[in-house]
Scaffold this motif. Sequence first.
Motif, PDB file in Angstrom:
ATOM      1  N   GLY A 242       0.796  -1.230   0.000  1.00  0.00           N
ATOM      2  CA  GLY A 242       0.000   0.000   0.000  1.00  0.00           C
ATOM      3  C   GLY A 242       0.822   1.271   0.000  1.00  0.00           C
ATOM      4  O   GLY A 242       0.552   2.200  -0.770  1.00  0.00           O
ATOM      5  N   GLU A 243       1.828   1.342   0.872  1.00  0.00           N
ATOM      6  CA  GLU A 243       2.635   2.557   0.966  1.00  0.00           C
ATOM      7  C   GLU A 243       3.433   2.795  -0.308  1.00  0.00           C
ATOM      8  O   GLU A 243       3.550   3.928  -0.783  1.00  0.00           O
ATOM      9  CB  GLU A 243       3.573   2.468   2.172  1.00  0.00           C
ATOM     10  CG  GLU A 243       2.866   2.599   3.520  1.00  0.00           C
ATOM     11  CD  GLU A 243       3.852   2.683   4.673  1.00  0.00           C
ATOM     12  OE1 GLU A 243       5.068   2.802   4.400  1.00  0.00           O
ATOM     13  OE2 GLU A 243       3.411   2.638   5.831  1.00  0.00           O
ATOM     14  N   ALA A 244       3.997   1.723  -0.872  1.00  0.00           N
ATOM     15  CA  ALA A 244       4.775   1.861  -2.100  1.00  0.00           C
ATOM     16  C   ALA A 244       3.885   2.274  -3.269  1.00  0.00           C
ATOM     17  O   ALA A 244       4.279   3.103  -4.102  1.00  0.00           O
ATOM     18  CB  ALA A 244       5.491   0.550  -2.413  1.00  0.00           C
ATOM     19  N   ARG A 245       2.678   1.715  -3.345  1.00  0.00           N
ATOM     20  CA  ARG A 245       1.749   2.081  -4.412  1.00  0.00           C
ATOM     21  C   ARG A 245       1.380   3.558  -4.313  1.00  0.00           C
ATOM     22  O   ARG A 245       1.306   4.267  -5.317  1.00  0.00           O
ATOM     23  CB  ARG A 245       0.487   1.226  -4.352  1.00  0.00           C
ATOM     24  CG  ARG A 245       0.668  -0.193  -4.866  1.00  0.00           C
ATOM     25  CD  ARG A 245      -0.632  -0.960  -4.900  1.00  0.00           C
ATOM     26  NE  ARG A 245      -1.584  -0.309  -5.770  1.00  0.00           N
ATOM     27  CZ  ARG A 245      -2.779   0.133  -5.385  1.00  0.00           C
ATOM     28  NH1 ARG A 245      -3.158   0.014  -4.117  1.00  0.00           N
ATOM     29  NH2 ARG A 245      -3.595   0.686  -6.240  1.00  0.00           N
ATOM     30  N   ALA A 246       1.146   4.018  -3.094  1.00  0.00           N
ATOM     31  CA  ALA A 246       0.797   5.429  -2.895  1.00  0.00           C
ATOM     32  C   ALA A 246       1.969   6.327  -3.271  1.00  0.00           C
ATOM     33  O   ALA A 246       1.784   7.400  -3.861  1.00  0.00           O
ATOM     34  CB  ALA A 246       0.391   5.666  -1.441  1.00  0.00           C
ATOM     35  N   TRP A 247       3.194   5.893  -2.940  1.00  0.00           N
ATOM     36  CA  TRP A 247       4.395   6.657  -3.290  1.00  0.00           C
ATOM     37  C   TRP A 247       4.535   6.763  -4.802  1.00  0.00           C
ATOM     38  O   TRP A 247       4.792   7.845  -5.336  1.00  0.00           O
ATOM     39  CB  TRP A 247       5.614   5.974  -2.685  1.00  0.00           C
ATOM     40  CG  TRP A 247       6.917   6.684  -2.897  1.00  0.00           C
ATOM     41  CD1 TRP A 247       7.488   7.634  -2.096  1.00  0.00           C
ATOM     42  CD2 TRP A 247       7.829   6.500  -3.997  1.00  0.00           C
ATOM     43  NE1 TRP A 247       8.694   8.047  -2.618  1.00  0.00           N
ATOM     44  CE2 TRP A 247       8.932   7.366  -3.781  1.00  0.00           C
ATOM     45  CE3 TRP A 247       7.830   5.689  -5.127  1.00  0.00           C
ATOM     46  CZ2 TRP A 247      10.010   7.447  -4.659  1.00  0.00           C
ATOM     47  CZ3 TRP A 247       8.910   5.765  -6.015  1.00  0.00           C
ATOM     48  CH2 TRP A 247       9.973   6.632  -5.766  1.00  0.00           C
ATOM     49  N   LEU A 248       4.362   5.641  -5.499  1.00  0.00           N
ATOM     50  CA  LEU A 248       4.463   5.638  -6.952  1.00  0.00           C
ATOM     51  C   LEU A 248       3.413   6.547  -7.581  1.00  0.00           C
ATOM     52  O   LEU A 248       3.711   7.358  -8.464  1.00  0.00           O
ATOM     53  CB  LEU A 248       4.296   4.212  -7.484  1.00  0.00           C
ATOM     54  CG  LEU A 248       4.201   4.045  -9.002  1.00  0.00           C
ATOM     55  CD1 LEU A 248       5.478   4.524  -9.682  1.00  0.00           C
ATOM     56  CD2 LEU A 248       3.892   2.595  -9.362  1.00  0.00           C
ATOM     57  N   ARG A 249       2.176   6.430  -7.117  1.00  0.00           N
ATOM     58  CA  ARG A 249       1.096   7.265  -7.654  1.00  0.00           C
ATOM     59  C   ARG A 249       1.395   8.742  -7.442  1.00  0.00           C
ATOM     60  O   ARG A 249       1.193   9.567  -8.348  1.00  0.00           O
ATOM     61  CB  ARG A 249      -0.225   6.893  -6.976  1.00  0.00           C
ATOM     62  CG  ARG A 249      -1.418   7.695  -7.497  1.00  0.00           C
ATOM     63  CD  ARG A 249      -2.707   7.219  -6.852  1.00  0.00           C
ATOM     64  NE  ARG A 249      -2.743   7.434  -5.415  1.00  0.00           N
ATOM     65  CZ  ARG A 249      -2.723   6.459  -4.508  1.00  0.00           C
ATOM     66  NH1 ARG A 249      -2.663   5.193  -4.882  1.00  0.00           N
ATOM     67  NH2 ARG A 249      -2.763   6.737  -3.218  1.00  0.00           N
ATOM     68  N   ALA A 250       1.913   9.086  -6.268  1.00  0.00           N
ATOM     69  CA  ALA A 250       2.230  10.485  -5.973  1.00  0.00           C
ATOM     70  C   ALA A 250       3.319  11.020  -6.906  1.00  0.00           C
ATOM     71  O   ALA A 250       3.242  12.160  -7.378  1.00  0.00           O
ATOM     72  CB  ALA A 250       2.654  10.637  -4.513  1.00  0.00           C
ATOM     73  N   ARG A 251       4.327  10.197  -7.184  1.00  0.00           N
ATOM     74  CA  ARG A 251       5.414  10.643  -8.066  1.00  0.00           C
ATOM     75  C   ARG A 251       4.894  10.843  -9.497  1.00  0.00           C
ATOM     76  O   ARG A 251       5.281  11.793 -10.185  1.00  0.00           O
ATOM     77  CB  ARG A 251       6.554   9.617  -8.079  1.00  0.00           C
ATOM     78  CG  ARG A 251       7.175   9.302  -6.730  1.00  0.00           C
ATOM     79  CD  ARG A 251       7.947  10.463  -6.129  1.00  0.00           C
ATOM     80  NE  ARG A 251       7.103  11.433  -5.450  1.00  0.00           N
ATOM     81  CZ  ARG A 251       6.527  11.220  -4.261  1.00  0.00           C
ATOM     82  NH1 ARG A 251       6.657  10.068  -3.631  1.00  0.00           N
ATOM     83  NH2 ARG A 251       5.795  12.174  -3.707  1.00  0.00           N
ATOM     84  N   LEU A 252       4.028   9.960  -9.958  1.00  0.00           N
ATOM     85  CA  LEU A 252       3.461  10.112 -11.302  1.00  0.00           C
ATOM     86  C   LEU A 252       2.591  11.362 -11.388  1.00  0.00           C
ATOM     87  O   LEU A 252       2.668  12.113 -12.365  1.00  0.00           O
ATOM     88  CB  LEU A 252       2.637   8.874 -11.661  1.00  0.00           C
ATOM     89  CG  LEU A 252       3.447   7.615 -11.995  1.00  0.00           C
ATOM     90  CD1 LEU A 252       2.532   6.402 -12.053  1.00  0.00           C
ATOM     91  CD2 LEU A 252       4.197   7.788 -13.310  1.00  0.00           C
ATOM     92  N   LEU A 253       1.790  11.594 -10.370  1.00  0.00           N
ATOM     93  CA  LEU A 253       0.929  12.781 -10.382  1.00  0.00           C
ATOM     94  C   LEU A 253       1.763  14.057 -10.320  1.00  0.00           C
ATOM     95  O   LEU A 253       1.417  15.059 -10.961  1.00  0.00           O
ATOM     96  CB  LEU A 253      -0.065  12.727  -9.218  1.00  0.00           C
ATOM     97  CG  LEU A 253      -1.213  11.721  -9.383  1.00  0.00           C
ATOM     98  CD1 LEU A 253      -2.026  11.621  -8.099  1.00  0.00           C
ATOM     99  CD2 LEU A 253      -2.120  12.128 -10.555  1.00  0.00           C
ATOM    100  N   GLU A 254       2.870  14.039  -9.591  1.00  0.00           N
ATOM    101  CA  GLU A 254       3.754  15.210  -9.559  1.00  0.00           C
ATOM    102  C   GLU A 254       4.253  15.534 -10.962  1.00  0.00           C
ATOM    103  O   GLU A 254       4.271  16.703 -11.375  1.00  0.00           O
ATOM    104  CB  GLU A 254       4.953  14.924  -8.643  1.00  0.00           C
ATOM    105  CG  GLU A 254       4.648  14.981  -7.164  1.00  0.00           C
ATOM    106  CD  GLU A 254       5.825  14.537  -6.320  1.00  0.00           C
ATOM    107  OE1 GLU A 254       5.693  14.525  -5.080  1.00  0.00           O
ATOM    108  OE2 GLU A 254       6.881  14.184  -6.892  1.00  0.00           O
ATOM    109  N   THR A 255       4.665  14.503 -11.693  1.00  0.00           N
ATOM    110  CA  THR A 255       5.180  14.720 -13.055  1.00  0.00           C
ATOM    111  C   THR A 255       4.080  15.208 -13.981  1.00  0.00           C
ATOM    112  O   THR A 255       4.278  16.154 -14.762  1.00  0.00           O
ATOM    113  CB  THR A 255       5.790  13.416 -13.599  1.00  0.00           C
ATOM    114  OG1 THR A 255       6.833  12.980 -12.712  1.00  0.00           O
ATOM    115  CG2 THR A 255       6.361  13.632 -14.988  1.00  0.00           C
ATOM    116  N   LEU A 256       2.920  14.588 -13.911  1.00  0.00           N
ATOM    117  CA  LEU A 256       1.797  14.995 -14.779  1.00  0.00           C
ATOM    118  C   LEU A 256       1.385  16.433 -14.492  1.00  0.00           C
ATOM    119  O   LEU A 256       1.122  17.210 -15.423  1.00  0.00           O
ATOM    120  CB  LEU A 256       0.622  14.045 -14.563  1.00  0.00           C
ATOM    121  CG  LEU A 256       0.792  12.635 -15.148  1.00  0.00           C
ATOM    122  CD1 LEU A 256      -0.193  11.665 -14.503  1.00  0.00           C
ATOM    123  CD2 LEU A 256       0.607  12.655 -16.658  1.00  0.00           C
TER     124      LEU A 256
END
Length: 262
Positions: A242-256
């Motif tokens: 869960g924590e890693a998935r949230a981290w990945l999603r946050a990094r992608l949204l930052e880039t977008l």
Amino acid sequence: MSRLHLTFECREQRCGATLDSAPGTTGLLIVSGGNEIRAGAFNGQSQLAAEIARAGFPVFRFDRRGIADSEGTNRGFRRSGRDIAAALLAFRAIAPQVQRVVAFGNCDAASALMLAGGAECDALVLSNPWTIDESEDSTPPPAAIRSRYAQKLKSPQELARLLSGGVDLKKLSRGMVKAMRPRSIPSSLADQMKSGLDSFGGPVRFLLAEADRTAQVFAERWDADDDRIARCPGADHAFSDGEARAWLRARLLETLRAYRVK
């Protein structure tokens, strides 16, 4: 947000794809790694696409030729540039409001994007890029061995096993010798990936799962001072918890969000 299943053509062969629609003018193209179907490991890419689309960014996923719903022969990640290019064209056609595309790939999908010089996308998010040549053996690299022992030393159970004689000391000593070896030598694949990426002019971000062997090998073979690298502590290859998935999603949204059309 809605999900549309569709097909597109690559070299006269039909490929399966999925669009998670959203009104945003910056979209995410997800490239699957290995021989995974476009849903990803543990259905992770399907879930990720839905979450990104709910944040307002359309997401396009696809199966390259010879995988899952796609016709043709699986030519491997090294020869998937045309598949990515065809998927990008289909994405722009089915979501005409999209003006910029961020491509995301994990493992050899990240490598494929690098080898293709960004595949005409506008920005890249590359996680755990695969840099291991086919000719290399399966012995874990020194970085992976060091990481494994570091985790064991943090475990009370493992320390208790060591103190109680439950650890094979000969095996431990062999592992420690391997862990003290110098960094892995560069690979020809890593050199090719660097050359391909050098021809790309857009923003690039590397995401490394610190508990993943593939990421550890990449870190040894890449410039340690590259400020485009971000690390997720304790994450596995697929960012499955869960924590890693949230981290990945946050990094992608930052880039977008950083690269969206204003």
